[in-house]
Design a protein around this motif. Structure first.
Motif, PDB file in Angstrom:
ATOM      1  N   UNK A 177       0.844  -1.200   0.000  1.00 16.41           N
ATOM      2  CA  UNK A 177       0.000   0.000   0.000  1.00 16.41           C
ATOM      3  C   UNK A 177       0.876   1.245   0.000  1.00 16.41           C
ATOM      4  N   UNK A 178       0.382   2.301  -0.592  1.00 17.19           N
ATOM      5  CA  UNK A 178       1.082   3.583  -0.612  1.00 17.19           C
ATOM      6  C   UNK A 178       0.087   4.707  -0.387  1.00 17.19           C
ATOM      7  N   UNK A 179       0.573   5.814   0.186  1.00 18.73           N
ATOM      8  CA  UNK A 179      -0.224   7.033   0.220  1.00 18.73           C
ATOM      9  C   UNK A 179       0.676   8.197  -0.180  1.00 18.73           C
ATOM     10  N   UNK A 180       0.141   9.411  -0.185  1.00 23.15           N
ATOM     11  CA  UNK A 180       0.919  10.556  -0.642  1.00 23.15           C
ATOM     12  C   UNK A 180       2.129  10.809   0.285  1.00 23.15           C
ATOM     13  N   UNK A 181       3.181  11.381  -0.253  1.00 20.16           N
ATOM     14  CA  UNK A 181       3.365  11.877  -1.609  1.00 20.16           C
ATOM     15  C   UNK A 181       3.748  10.769  -2.603  1.00 20.16           C
ATOM     16  N   UNK A 182       3.529  11.037  -3.884  1.00 21.16           N
ATOM     17  CA  UNK A 182       3.826  10.062  -4.934  1.00 21.16           C
ATOM     18  C   UNK A 182       5.321   9.804  -5.048  1.00 21.16           C
ATOM     19  N   UNK A 183       6.105  10.802  -4.665  1.00 26.81           N
ATOM     20  CA  UNK A 183       7.552  10.613  -4.633  1.00 26.81           C
ATOM     21  C   UNK A 183       8.050  11.025  -3.254  1.00 26.81           C
ATOM     22  N   UNK A 184       8.738  10.110  -2.569  1.00 27.18           N
ATOM     23  CA  UNK A 184       9.259  10.406  -1.236  1.00 27.18           C
ATOM     24  C   UNK A 184      10.732  10.019  -1.200  1.00 27.18           C
ATOM     25  N   UNK A 185      11.578  11.003  -0.978  1.00 27.33           N
ATOM     26  CA  UNK A 185      13.037  10.795  -0.951  1.00 27.33           C
ATOM     27  C   UNK A 185      13.531  10.061  -2.182  1.00 27.33           C
ATOM     28  N   UNK A 186      12.841  10.282  -3.275  1.00 30.11           N
ATOM     29  CA  UNK A 186      13.251   9.654  -4.528  1.00 30.11           C
ATOM     30  C   UNK A 186      12.622   8.281  -4.761  1.00 30.11           C
ATOM     31  N   UNK A 187      11.862   7.776  -3.767  1.00 27.84           N
ATOM     32  CA  UNK A 187      11.181   6.484  -3.941  1.00 27.84           C
ATOM     33  C   UNK A 187       9.786   6.737  -4.501  1.00 27.84           C
ATOM     34  N   UNK A 188       9.533   6.184  -5.683  1.00 29.35           N
ATOM     35  CA  UNK A 188       8.288   6.476  -6.391  1.00 29.35           C
ATOM     36  C   UNK A 188       7.208   5.429  -6.084  1.00 29.35           C
ATOM     37  N   UNK A 189       5.967   5.870  -6.014  1.00 29.50           N
ATOM     38  CA  UNK A 189       4.818   4.957  -5.958  1.00 29.50           C
ATOM     39  C   UNK A 189       4.694   4.306  -7.338  1.00 29.50           C
ATOM     40  N   UNK A 190       4.479   2.995  -7.398  1.00 27.72           N
ATOM     41  CA  UNK A 190       4.347   2.326  -8.689  1.00 27.72           C
ATOM     42  C   UNK A 190       3.342   3.043  -9.607  1.00 27.72           C
ATOM     43  N   UNK A 191       3.736   3.195 -10.856  1.00 26.92           N
ATOM     44  CA  UNK A 191       2.949   3.963 -11.835  1.00 26.92           C
ATOM     45  C   UNK A 191       1.520   3.440 -11.965  1.00 26.92           C
ATOM     46  N   UNK A 192       1.357   2.116 -11.934  1.00 29.14           N
ATOM     47  CA  UNK A 192       0.042   1.503 -12.136  1.00 29.14           C
ATOM     48  C   UNK A 192      -1.001   2.036 -11.137  1.00 29.14           C
ATOM     49  N   UNK A 193      -0.574   2.327  -9.924  1.00 32.76           N
ATOM     50  CA  UNK A 193      -1.516   2.780  -8.885  1.00 32.76           C
ATOM     51  C   UNK A 193      -2.024   4.191  -9.151  1.00 32.76           C
ATOM     52  N   UNK A 194      -1.328   4.924 -10.026  1.00 38.32           N
ATOM     53  CA  UNK A 194      -1.726   6.301 -10.336  1.00 38.32           C
ATOM     54  C   UNK A 194      -2.330   6.395 -11.730  1.00 38.32           C
ATOM     55  N   UNK A 195      -2.508   5.227 -12.363  1.00 34.12           N
ATOM     56  CA  UNK A 195      -2.953   5.212 -13.760  1.00 34.12           C
ATOM     57  C   UNK A 195      -4.451   5.459 -13.894  1.00 34.12           C
ATOM     58  N   UNK A 196      -5.208   5.202 -12.838  1.00 37.56           N
ATOM     59  CA  UNK A 196      -6.655   5.329 -12.915  1.00 37.56           C
ATOM     60  C   UNK A 196      -7.322   4.136 -13.592  1.00 37.56           C
ATOM     61  N   UNK A 197      -6.542   3.176 -13.996  1.00 25.70           N
ATOM     62  CA  UNK A 197      -7.073   1.962 -14.642  1.00 25.70           C
ATOM     63  C   UNK A 197      -7.373   0.941 -13.541  1.00 25.70           C
ATOM     64  N   UNK A 198      -8.641   0.914 -13.092  1.00 22.37           N
ATOM     65  CA  UNK A 198      -8.995   0.108 -11.913  1.00 22.37           C
ATOM     66  C   UNK A 198      -8.791  -1.383 -12.136  1.00 22.37           C
TER      67      UNK A 198
END
Ligand code: JF5
Length: 267
Positions: A177-198
């Motif tokens: 699981x991830x929550x904001x921010x989308x980028x934290x200390x250079x560690x990115x939330x996986x792109x798929x989770x922000x794609x809006x493709x449920x």
């Protein structure tokens, strides 16, 4: 649902129970938790509940009479379960069984030195262990059992949506699981989770749950009979992991349970 707890530390048990999710359900009237002091059953002015073991040896044993007195006066919901390492192992299936019990159940907290055997033989209905280690007393084990059961009881906050999710990934570890921010200390939330493709999110989550479980708890994959072809395809789609072909045979033996804490790649 009524849950009675018998302990020599009623204040500690009551305070934890009141402060937790269990306390919320209690105040909402969904739960009737009654904590009983075993010392109330002691006959002497010093309110002693233990005595030296017959046959000798170190330590003291909780005596039968104070326990019988307090339990019989409370007329607690059955089953009355003794908590101790000699019991049947408590797991999610046991939690579900206890959550279904309409009248409720009761827990007796043992001590590591022991409890007079006549309590287990003639007062309790069974024994429960939360794991293969020895505690000083059954109190923390009782809290574990209560919390695992209570969150499954209908009407306890937050358990409606979770029930559907649980069946979706039955017998698997959780996906990350991830929550904001989308980028934290250079560690990115996986792109798929922000794609809006449920649909893609759902498939990625299942793939991650499968990958993690295969890696950390292959015994759980084996217990559910391996992976079906659809699940194998999902794993390959997202992580390029080829599932071992003999799906019921030996799986990668779980290595040490560690987690990566490396710096993100500079590139
Ligand atoms: C206890 C005899 C009770 O140590 C435990 C325990 C371990 N897993 N589950 C419970 O409870 C205390 C020890 C010895 C009775």
């Amino acid at each position: 649902m009524r849950i009675d707890v018998f302990t020599i530390f009623p204040d500690a048990v009551d305070r934890f129970v009141s402060a937790s999710l269990v306390g919320k359900a209690r105040r909402a009237g969904v739960l009737d938790i009654r904590v009983h002091d075993l010392r109330a059953g002691a006959g002497d002015p010093h309110r002693s509940v233990d005595d030296a073991p017959f046959g000798g040896g170190a330590g003291m044993v909780l005596a039968a009479d104070p326990i019988f007195r307090v339990v019989e006066a409370a007329r607690p919901p059955r089953p009355l379960l003794l908590l101790g390492p000699a019991g049947r192992r408590f797991d999610q299936d046991s939690a579900r069984d206890l959550a279904r019990a309409k009248v409720g159940f009761s827990l007796l907290c043992g001590r590591y030195e022991g409890v007079d055997q006549r309590v287990a033989d003639h007062l309790c209905d069974g024994e429960l262990s939360i794991g293969d280690y020895v505690l000083a007393g059954g109190e923390t084990a009782a809290l574990v059992v209560i919390e695992a059961v209570v969150r499954l009881v209908p009407g306890v906050m937050g358990n409606e949506a979770s029930a559907a999710e649980e069946s979706f990934a039955a017998g698997l570890l959780e996906y990350p699981q991830y929550t904001r921010p989308a980028s934290y200390r250079g560690w990115e939330v996986p792109e798929v989770l922000r794609s809006g493709d449920h649909g893609r999110v759902a498939r990625w989550r299942l793939a991650e749950a499968l990958r993690r479980t295969l890696e950390r708890r292959p015994d759980l994959i084996r217990a559910r009979g391996g992976l079906d072809p659809q699940e194998q395809a999902l794993l390959e789609e997202f992580s390029g992991i080829a599932y071992p072909q003999e799906s019921r045979g030996p799986l990668p033996s779980g290595g040490p349970v560690t987690d990566a804490h490396e710096e993100p790649d500079a590139s």
